[in-house]
Design a protein around this motif. Structure first.
Motif, PDB file in Angstrom:
ATOM      1  N   ALA A  50      -4.457 -24.656   5.243  1.00 48.57           N
ATOM      2  CA  ALA A  50      -3.497 -25.701   5.608  1.00 48.57           C
ATOM      3  C   ALA A  50      -2.208 -25.009   5.994  1.00 48.57           C
ATOM      4  O   ALA A  50      -1.808 -24.031   5.368  1.00 48.57           O
ATOM      5  CB  ALA A  50      -3.256 -26.640   4.439  1.00 48.57           C
ATOM      6  N   ILE A  79      -4.254 -11.206  -8.645  1.00 44.76           N
ATOM      7  CA  ILE A  79      -3.589 -10.090  -7.958  1.00 44.76           C
ATOM      8  C   ILE A  79      -2.961  -9.144  -8.975  1.00 44.76           C
ATOM      9  O   ILE A  79      -3.086  -7.921  -8.894  1.00 44.76           O
ATOM     10  CB  ILE A  79      -2.509 -10.627  -6.983  1.00 44.76           C
TER      11      ILE A  79
ATOM     12  N   PRO B 601      -0.154 -15.491  14.188  1.00 42.45           N
ATOM     13  CA  PRO B 601      -1.164 -15.147  13.174  1.00 42.45           C
ATOM     14  C   PRO B 601      -2.301 -14.323  13.760  1.00 42.45           C
ATOM     15  O   PRO B 601      -2.838 -13.433  13.074  1.00 42.45           O
ATOM     16  CB  PRO B 601      -1.677 -16.507  12.703  1.00 42.45           C
ATOM     17  N   TRP B 605      -3.812 -10.904  12.349  1.00 43.11           N
ATOM     18  CA  TRP B 605      -5.243 -10.689  12.091  1.00 43.11           C
ATOM     19  C   TRP B 605      -5.708  -9.385  12.725  1.00 43.11           C
ATOM     20  O   TRP B 605      -6.409  -8.590  12.117  1.00 43.11           O
ATOM     21  CB  TRP B 605      -6.026 -11.883  12.660  1.00 43.11           C
ATOM     22  N   LEU B 608      -4.527  -6.420  10.826  1.00 40.04           N
ATOM     23  CA  LEU B 608      -5.277  -6.278   9.583  1.00 40.04           C
ATOM     24  C   LEU B 608      -6.649  -5.668   9.833  1.00 40.04           C
ATOM     25  O   LEU B 608      -7.067  -4.711   9.172  1.00 40.04           O
ATOM     26  CB  LEU B 608      -5.432  -7.652   8.925  1.00 40.04           C
ATOM     27  N   VAL B 609      -7.331  -6.205  10.841  1.00 45.05           N
ATOM     28  CA  VAL B 609      -8.685  -5.721  11.109  1.00 45.05           C
ATOM     29  C   VAL B 609      -8.650  -4.270  11.588  1.00 45.05           C
ATOM     30  O   VAL B 609      -9.428  -3.422  11.121  1.00 45.05           O
ATOM     31  CB  VAL B 609      -9.374  -6.637  12.148  1.00 45.05           C
ATOM     32  N   MET B 629      -3.484   1.238   3.820  1.00 42.87           N
ATOM     33  CA  MET B 629      -3.653   0.259   2.739  1.00 42.87           C
ATOM     34  C   MET B 629      -2.431  -0.631   2.640  1.00 42.87           C
ATOM     35  O   MET B 629      -2.523  -1.848   2.461  1.00 42.87           O
ATOM     36  CB  MET B 629      -3.799   0.987   1.396  1.00 42.87           C
ATOM     37  N   VAL B 632      -2.435  -3.182   5.360  1.00 43.83           N
ATOM     38  CA  VAL B 632      -3.350  -4.281   5.050  1.00 43.83           C
ATOM     39  C   VAL B 632      -2.697  -5.253   4.071  1.00 43.83           C
ATOM     40  O   VAL B 632      -2.717  -6.478   4.257  1.00 43.83           O
ATOM     41  CB  VAL B 632      -4.673  -3.732   4.473  1.00 43.83           C
ATOM     42  N   GLY B 633      -2.075  -4.676   3.026  1.00 43.47           N
ATOM     43  CA  GLY B 633      -1.449  -5.519   2.007  1.00 43.47           C
ATOM     44  C   GLY B 633      -0.368  -6.403   2.598  1.00 43.47           C
ATOM     45  O   GLY B 633      -0.279  -7.595   2.291  1.00 43.47           O
ATOM     46  N   ILE B 636      -1.857  -9.220   4.633  1.00 45.69           N
ATOM     47  CA  ILE B 636      -2.388 -10.286   3.767  1.00 45.69           C
ATOM     48  C   ILE B 636      -1.244 -11.148   3.260  1.00 45.69           C
ATOM     49  O   ILE B 636      -1.313 -12.379   3.230  1.00 45.69           O
ATOM     50  CB  ILE B 636      -3.179  -9.678   2.597  1.00 45.69           C
ATOM     51  N   PHE B 640      -0.659 -15.098   3.685  1.00 43.56           N
ATOM     52  CA  PHE B 640      -0.420 -16.085   2.633  1.00 43.56           C
ATOM     53  C   PHE B 640       0.735 -17.012   3.004  1.00 43.56           C
ATOM     54  O   PHE B 640       0.705 -18.209   2.720  1.00 43.56           O
ATOM     55  CB  PHE B 640      -0.127 -15.392   1.299  1.00 43.56           C
ATOM     56  N   TYR B 642       1.522 -17.871   5.948  1.00 44.05           N
ATOM     57  CA  TYR B 642       1.046 -18.767   6.999  1.00 44.05           C
ATOM     58  C   TYR B 642       0.213 -19.909   6.426  1.00 44.05           C
ATOM     59  O   TYR B 642       0.352 -21.060   6.823  1.00 44.05           O
ATOM     60  CB  TYR B 642       0.236 -17.967   8.016  1.00 44.05           C
ATOM     61  N   ILE B 643      -0.642 -19.588   5.441  1.00 46.40           N
ATOM     62  CA  ILE B 643      -1.513 -20.658   4.945  1.00 46.40           C
ATOM     63  C   ILE B 643      -0.913 -21.341   3.711  1.00 46.40           C
ATOM     64  O   ILE B 643      -1.621 -21.773   2.805  1.00 46.40           O
ATOM     65  CB  ILE B 643      -2.944 -20.160   4.652  1.00 46.40           C
ATOM     66  N   LEU B 648       2.014 -16.638  -3.601  1.00 42.96           N
ATOM     67  CA  LEU B 648       1.076 -15.540  -3.440  1.00 42.96           C
ATOM     68  C   LEU B 648       1.629 -14.467  -2.533  1.00 42.96           C
ATOM     69  O   LEU B 648       1.445 -13.272  -2.772  1.00 42.96           O
ATOM     70  CB  LEU B 648      -0.234 -16.057  -2.859  1.00 42.96           C
ATOM     71  N   GLN B 652       1.796 -10.725  -3.692  1.00 44.86           N
ATOM     72  CA  GLN B 652       1.037  -9.711  -2.979  1.00 44.86           C
ATOM     73  C   GLN B 652       1.950  -8.593  -2.494  1.00 44.86           C
ATOM     74  O   GLN B 652       1.639  -7.404  -2.632  1.00 44.86           O
ATOM     75  CB  GLN B 652       0.317 -10.366  -1.788  1.00 44.86           C
ATOM     76  N   GLU B 656       1.719  -4.861  -3.862  1.00 45.23           N
ATOM     77  CA  GLU B 656       1.346  -3.829  -2.909  1.00 45.23           C
ATOM     78  C   GLU B 656       2.281  -2.631  -3.050  1.00 45.23           C
ATOM     79  O   GLU B 656       1.837  -1.479  -3.011  1.00 45.23           O
ATOM     80  CB  GLU B 656       1.423  -4.417  -1.496  1.00 45.23           C
TER      81      GLU B 656
END
Lengths: 120, 950
Positions: A50, A79, B601, B605, B608-609, B629, B632-633, B636, B640, B642-643, B648, B652, B656
């Motif tokens: 969302a 975490i 976003p 992505w 990250l990939v 690493m 990546v952290g 992520i 968080f 974004y979503i 979080l 994170q 990290e």
């Protein structure tokens, strides 16, 4: 977006597993850290994606839509615990390396025999 | 006194002897005796009620969902056994005070003894069979400690292990049997089970339950073919032998059979299994006893034989036989405890208990001789002693028992058993005390002090009193036996003279035959020694060894030391299980509306990939992998945001940072490159496994995300403000709704940090330390370890970072933030100081103790939780309200804030302790401690600070 998140989880999982199967401690630690990242994102995603709906109440009665707060609470502690576990694994790896002078994780009988010989 | 308290007293008392031993051995024995006496008095206060046929109960619900309640009851049977356990226990405590020598740890002995006593009392007073099982296992464990009390003797250790293996195995069978029984009866309460005889005996599960329960009872009561552990348990100190083999351990099996007699007995299966086993055990035990030269071994096998006798009586299944069984339990306990104690006295005084080296002790030890003679004659079943009465009753019952159509089998074998019993009893008197006095005893024997013979003398007096005036104990026996038979009692009288009955003839044959057998003992013993016979211990050892070998072979095949192999097997197994269920399901796509792809976003992505794949590609260059690493952290973390998971994202990001620092510190000592270890085939194999798992995980989460969900979160959202007093639902869940989880998690974190500290401590204390002192770093060191810019910048940042930490903490309940994140932020603020100015320099300037911080955090969280109890609420219920400070606005307060303080402190302490431990390794490896914050200080003449120390 869902596809992107899913593929990111897949890539991180695969990379984590691959590194976890290496034969030296450091790649394994990095692999486990990647894997726990993947698991955390996975758990969050079970709450469905969302955008712009953080679970911070805009009014006291909680009217309106919010994203699922429960996975977030679970992952938040996960975490922190993952950090604790990584730290523990790191110190174990370090201790093993310092006392056996190798950071290989698969000990065979010849390894330990050689080490004992070296000490005596 | 409540039955529960009676069972608890020995356990509570067990704390005392170990403490009181510092005040001397007398004090230790005294408190042990006091605890036992108190429990005994408490028990006896119920005697009148029990004699009237009442049942005293006490019940606490414990785990009602499992049917497990702490319920106790005292009826006749419980009264009999508890009385024996506590009464004889008291005599044993007195005896042991003089028996256990000054070199042995007496406090330990009494503690074990009380633990064992408590477990036994627990068995006999339990109303709930699950509770009974717990006490049953406790007796196995505590008797292990008692039998192996002389740890320096190999026989003691082996005997203890054998007893534990045999009775523990039986205990497992018993658990199965009892659970079945409880299932049939629909309740785990004994009082309910005992009323369901018909239901139990008609059930299909009656047979399995019976077999399993009897397996438990027979192993505990040393019935053939499980009799072999009992003689080996003789390696224990004699007071233990006297206690375990007269009143307690072995009687637990009999108790169980007597307790369940009303519901289990009366069937053919019961008769043939129980009566036959008892009969065989009685004869075999008596036969072996006759040819044992070790006094205690003789008595041990005689115990086996008498236990067989009682088992046989219970097996007959008639009420009169049950009366005889109960009466013999009392009589056997009295004479056998006394006999063991006399054997111990002989051993203690003559320094040997080998019958071949004894004889002629009657003038040297007249008191012991008198006691031993009375009790041994009672064991032989001589008139005017209590053993005679119950043995007559046994023979009477045996004389009219038909076994598989045969009228003579049981009477003849019972007579044989009695005859052998007479022979070994006489042998105990004749070969030890009679005959010529010798001059080659290992130690010149004489009677011991009063304290040592008082106990057996009291028992011997009891033997005579019951033997001469049996009507005195008749009401007791009637009440005890009534509990076994559930009130269905025949009209009986305990008396000496029953007239000329078959039993009298059998008794006469037994006494005369036994005496004759003793005369021929020398020749028979040679014959016995020459005859081949299976040695139980060798068989047992072979079985145990082969089981251990098989287990080791199995383990070695699975665990060959290759962790990567386990991980691969584990992963493949998980994939296989998931694959099977995946193939069994439907593959329809979910119908949930998807989010549109947005450009920013999507870039995240991609980063990250690419970073993840690059880690795999370059993982052998460790420093580079670590940097990636971090990438990546961070990605992520942005994800968080974004979503809609701001909490979080903050967590994170901060985690990290500390993770990368931690790994960097470790990498300082690890090789910087990973050599290529595995060939292309292995890498391909791992690549395939990893790809399959990755695909599976991606497909699974995609399937989940494309489907709608109904979640319990609506409750949390709706209750967050009105129930928890905060608008940040995630934080309210953490500190309120699921506070107990969080409480557990901070404890785990604290434990992890303490383990890290302990591991470091062990490393630095071991041989690694020497290697570290001569450590040579494999990378060039920076010339300027503490650069001026960094030092100044972090110095300026510290107060700001701390304020941010406090701010994040305080807003946590209503806005993203909270204890976890604030703790990490503050920890990072400190770590920055350490990185810039050196650990030792920074640590010297702050004085808080990491261990104490962790402990304080957990304590504050716990106390906040406990506070709810004062309001009559469950643990961790939160409370909140509003206060107005006049010139300012309305403020909210919530107890959850205090809980969050605990979280905060634990996180700070744990992170700092983990990093500090790693830096200690660096210190040992020659990292110098700077006394100035900067290596190069422009304000100093020459610019270089030279003050360093190791």
């Amino acid at each position: 977006m869902e596809l992107l998140v899913a593929s990111a989880i897949g890539v991180m999982t695969a990379a984590g597993i691959y590194l976890m199967l290496r034969l030296r401690t450091f790649p394994v630690v990095v692999g486990l850290a990647l894997l726990s990242n993947a698991v955390n994102v996975f758990l969050i995603a079970t709450g469905r994606l969302a955008v712009n709906q953080p679970p911070v109440l805009r009014d006291h009665a909680a009217s309106g839509t919010y994203t699922d707060p429960l996975p977030q609470a679970l992952v938040l502690t996960a975490i922190v615990i993952a950090f604790g576990m990584t730290a523990l694994v790191v110190i174990l790896a370090l201790g093993a390396f310092l006392s056996s002078e190798t950071d290989r994780i698969d000990t065979t009988d010849t390894d330990s025999a050689a080490r004992e010989e070296g000490q005596s | 006194m409540s039955p529960a308290l009676i069972a608890a007293l020995p356990f509570l008392g067990a704390l005392l002897p170990g403490l009181m031993i510092r005040a001397g051995r007398d004090a230790s024995a005294l408190v042990t005796g006091a605890a036992t006496l108190l429990a005994l008095i408490g028990l006896l206060t119920h005697l009148p009620a029990v004699m009237r046929g009442e049942v005293v109960t006490a019940q606490f619900t414990w785990l009602p969902a499992l049917g497990l309640n702490a319920s106790f009851f005292i009826d006749g049977l419980g009264m009999l056994f508890a009385g024996l356990i506590l009464g004889i226990g008291l005599l044993i405590i007195l005896y042991a005070r003089y028996y256990i020598s000054a070199q042995d740890p007496m406090g330990q002995f009494y503690t074990y003894l009380l633990l064992f006593q408590g477990a036994m009392v627990g068995i006999v007073l339990s109303d709930n069979i699950l509770l009974l099982l717990i006490f049953w296992e406790l007796t196995s464990l505590s008797s292990f400690l008692l039998i192996g009390y002389w740890k320096h003797l190999p026989e003691g250790r082996q005997g203890a292990r054998m007893a534990l293996a045999v009775t523990g195995m039986g205990g497992l069978a018993l658990i199965g049997g009892m659970l079945i029984l409880g299932e049939i009866a629909g309740s785990y309460e004994l009082t309910v089970i005992l009323e369901n005889r018909e239901a139990i005996q008609s059930s299909d599960l009656y047979m399995p339950a019976l077999l399993l329960i009897l397996l438990g009872a027979f192993t505990k009561s040393a019935q053939f073919p499980f009799h072999f552990w009992l003689p080996h348990a003789m390696a224990a100190p004699t007071p233990v032998s006297a206690y375990l083999h007269s009143a307690t351990m072995v009687k637990a099996g009999l108790f169980l059979m007597a307790r369940l007699w009303p519901v289990l007995s009366g069937t053919e299966a019961w008769f043939y299994i129980v009566a036959t086993t008892g009969l065989v055990t009685m004869v075999i035990g008596a036969l072996i006893a006759l040819f044992k030269d070790d006094l205690k071994a003789l008595l041990a096998f005689s115990t086996v034989s008498h236990l067989g006798l009682i088992t046989m009586l219970l097996g007959f299944g008639t009420p009169m036989a049950a009366v005889a069984a109960v009466f013999h339990i009392i009589n056997h306990a009295s004479f056998k405890a006394a006999l063991f104690m006399t054997a111990g006295i002989v051993d203690h005084e003559a320094h040997t208990r080998d019958i071949k080296r004894l004889g002629g002790l009657r003038r040297l030890m007249p008191v012991t001789f008198a006691i031993a003679t009375i009790t041994a004659l009672s064991m032989a079943g001589i008139p005017f002693l209590n053993g005679f009465l119950s043995k007559e009753m046994m023979l009477e019952e045996a004389s009219h028992t038909v076994w598989a159509g045969s009228h003579w089998a049981v009477p003849a074998l019972a007579t044989l058993g009695a005859l052998l019993s007479v022979a070994y009893s006489f042998r105990y008197i004749v070969h030890v005390f009679l005959g010529p006095e010798r001059d080659d005893y290992p130690h010149h024997p004489h009677d011991p002090g009063f304290g040592m013979w008082a106990g057996p003398a009291l028992l011997a007096a009891l033997v005579i009193v019951i033997g001469v005036a049996p009507w005195l104990v008749e009401p007791l026996v009637r009440s005890f036996a009534g509990a076994v038979t559930a009130g269905d009692l025949p009209d009986f009288h305990l008396k000496l003279w029953h007239g000329v009955t078959p039993a009298l003839y059998m008794s006469g044959i037994a006494v005369l035959g036994g005496a004759a057998l003793l005369l021929a003992h020398g020749g028979l013993a040679r014959l016995w020694q020459a005859a081949p016979r299976p040695e139980a211990k060798t068989i047992f050892d072979t079985v145990v060894d082969s089981a251990a070998r098989a287990a080791r072979a199995f383990t070695d095949a699975l665990h060959d030391g290759a962790i990567s192999r386990y991980l691969a097997i584990f992963t493949v197994a998980a994939v296989a299980v998931a694959g099977i269920s995946f193939l069994g399901g439907s593959f329809a796509a979910g119908g949930r509306a998807l989010l549109a792809v947005e450009i920013i976003p999507a870039i995240g992505w991609l980063l990250l990939v690419v970073a993840t794949l690059t880690i795999v590609a370059v993982h052998r260059r460790r420093l580079l992998a670590l940097v990636l690493m971090g990438v990546v952290g961070v990605m992520i973390s942005l994800g968080f945001v974004y979503i809609s998971a701001p909490d979080l994202a903050l967590t994170q990001l901060t985690v990290e940072v500390v993770t990368v620092i931690l790994l960097l510190l470790a990498l300082n000592f690890l090789p910087k490159e990973t050599p290529r270890e595995s060939g292309a085939a292995i890498r391909l194999r791992d690549g395939v496994i990893a790809s399959v798992v990755g695909l599976g995980a991606a497909a699974l989460i995609y399937a989940i995300m494309t489907r709608d969900v109904s979640s319990i979160s609506q409750f949390h959202l709706a209750q967050s403000y009105y129930g928890g007093g905060g608008t940040n639902v995630v934080n309210v869940i953490l500190v309120d709704f699921r506070g107990f989880d969080t409480f557990g998690e901070i404890i785990v974190l604290g434990i992890a940090a303490l383990s890290i500290f302990a591991l470091t401590e062990a490393l630095l204390g071991g041989p690694v330390s020497r290697r570290l002192v001569n450590w040579r770093y494999d990378m060039a060191r920076a010339g300027d370890r503490h650069p001026l810019m960094l030092v100044v910048a972090t110095r300026a940042l510290l107060p700001i970072a701390l304020v941010v930490g406090v701010f994040i903490f305080l807003r946590g309940h209503n806005q993203p933030g909270g204890g976890f994140i604030a703790g990490l932020v503050v920890a990072i603020a400190f770590v920055m100081q350490y990185m810039a100015s050196g650990f030792a320099w920074a640590q010297a300037r702050q004085n808080f103790h990491y261990h104490a911080t962790i402990a304080l955090g957990v304590l504050i969280a716990a106390l906040t939780g406990l506070g709810a109890w004062f309001n009559g609420r469950p643990f961790l219920t939160s409370d909140f309200g509003y206060i107005t400070i006049p010139p300012l606005n309305e403020f909210e307060w919530a107890t959850a804030i205090a809980f969050d303080v605990g979280v905060f402190l634990t996180v700070v302490g744990s992170v700092m302790l983990a990093l500090a431990s790693l830096s200690r390794i660096a210190r040992r490896a020659g990292e110098t401690v700077n006394l100035e914050p900067m290596d190069v200080d422009p304000s100093k003449p020459g610019g270089r600070s030279e003050r360093q120390e190791r």
